[in-house]
Design a protein around this motif. Sequence first.
Motif, PDB file in Angstrom:
ATOM      1  N   SER A  11       0.809  -1.208   0.000  1.00 53.09           N
ATOM      2  CA  SER A  11       0.000   0.000   0.000  1.00 53.09           C
ATOM      3  C   SER A  11       0.845   1.261   0.000  1.00 53.09           C
ATOM      4  CB  SER A  11      -0.916   0.012   1.231  1.00 53.09           C
ATOM      5  OG  SER A  11      -0.145   0.062   2.407  1.00 53.09           O
ATOM      6  N   TRP A  49      -9.388   6.783  -2.490  1.00 55.42           N
ATOM      7  CA  TRP A  49      -8.522   6.380  -1.379  1.00 55.42           C
ATOM      8  C   TRP A  49      -8.959   5.032  -0.804  1.00 55.42           C
ATOM      9  CZ3 TRP A  49      -4.604   8.983  -2.304  1.00 55.42           C
ATOM     10  CH2 TRP A  49      -4.660  10.321  -2.652  1.00 55.42           C
ATOM     11  N   CYS A  51     -10.559   2.823  -2.466  1.00 58.02           N
ATOM     12  CA  CYS A  51     -10.287   1.867  -3.535  1.00 58.02           C
ATOM     13  C   CYS A  51      -8.823   1.412  -3.490  1.00 58.02           C
ATOM     14  CB  CYS A  51     -10.608   2.495  -4.883  1.00 58.02           C
ATOM     15  SG  CYS A  51     -10.601   1.340  -6.271  1.00 58.02           S
ATOM     16  N   ARG A  52      -7.915   2.352  -3.251  1.00 63.10           N
ATOM     17  CA  ARG A  52      -6.486   2.004  -3.212  1.00 63.10           C
ATOM     18  C   ARG A  52      -6.151   1.162  -1.982  1.00 63.10           C
ATOM     19  NH1 ARG A  52      -3.182   7.095  -5.925  1.00 63.10           N
ATOM     20  NH2 ARG A  52      -4.466   7.155  -7.813  1.00 63.10           N
ATOM     21  N   LEU A 132      -6.555   3.338  -9.370  1.00 61.76           N
ATOM     22  CA  LEU A 132      -5.383   2.945  -8.590  1.00 61.76           C
ATOM     23  C   LEU A 132      -4.117   3.698  -8.996  1.00 61.76           C
ATOM     24  CD1 LEU A 132      -5.859  -0.943  -8.455  1.00 61.76           C
ATOM     25  CD2 LEU A 132      -6.585   0.777  -6.787  1.00 61.76           C
TER      26      LEU A 132
END
Length: 402
Positions: A11, A49, A51-52, A132
């Motif tokens: 991440s 955010w 989603c990431r 992304l």
Amino acid sequence: MLWLPALCSTSGARAISVCDASALAIERALLEPIAAAEHLTAALVADPWLCRWAAAVEPDSGTVHAIATQIAETLVVRLANSAPSPLAWTRTDEQAATDFAAQAASIHAAAVAVLDSDRPAEHSPAYLHAMLFAPAIWVHASGDYLAESEGVDWRLSRLVARLAWFAGLAHDFDHALTRAKLDAMKELAYGASHEINNPLANISGRAQSLLRDERDPRRRRLLASIDAQALRAHEMISDLMLFARPPLLEKVSAKLDEVVYQAISDLQVIATERAITLSVDALPEPAVALFDPLQMLIAIKAVVQNAIDAIGNDGAVTISLRREGTNVVIRVADTGPGISDTVRRHLFDPFFSGREAGRGLGFGLSKCWRIVTLHGGNVKVERTSPAGSVFALRFPATGGEP
């Protein structure tokens, strides 16, 4: 401002901030497990955010919907097991909220620009890729991104903690219930082995003695039936003793596929009589594990016999062997009528009858469960439907030659 702790090193950050709408969507997903994937899908589509963060947890998913579906199944565990705390709430000023909203808007716009016209955003791989990896362009935008919604700061964190506590409580209860069942069966087995086996031995001995001198065919059949039923009752007591006094396993490094083929050979006559096809889908190389060959043969035969009983007549049973990480997995798939939820809860209980689901009566599956767990493995129903069921027996692999 909600911080979701990163659950994956890819991440690139210790935590990711999300908007209040996403926090509320997570709350609804926790409260409505059946609609969890739907709530999370909508939040992932709108919030880059979140989603990431989600993509870092499930990196192999190709669409937003796929990510949401996978995370929905384990959302409580993922959030509750995060360190140092499941969820953290920090206050932010209006300018910070505006900046985050602007950056999110630019990412979202870039994703919409590449959206496939023939499919919605949640099912578009191109949309997910843009969410992304699209660079953020800092533009002025107004909005309440990360602005505080009343109650969000304490509701969500308390909800996660509470649900995690309930999940742990359910796990502890199941473990305690299983232990209580085993203890009760031990007491029953000790008493039954002494109080019942002696009369059974007497009945069997006298029946055999009378059978030696009997010439009448009808009386010989009756005496033989008495002897057979006495032996059957003795075998049931022996099966019950498996729980009270498990056998001392004689583990060796051996090939599991050889035991599977032996089990198929032993049950082939019964299967042929019922027009049931038995087949093996084995690995190209031997599946080596550390186990007791005799006990393992009993366990595999029990689950295959259960599959044959489930089908009744005309069908197929397929046994497959696979390596999954450090484990070897034996799957037994049948074309039976499936297993109801009521039967499934008691499937491995001794003496439980699953006749209404085509399953057998007695110690077959419970013996399998006991033997597999003694080997440090587990057995469970992986899938069931009106078209059939799949049982999975999982064991640690040795990784070496027998």
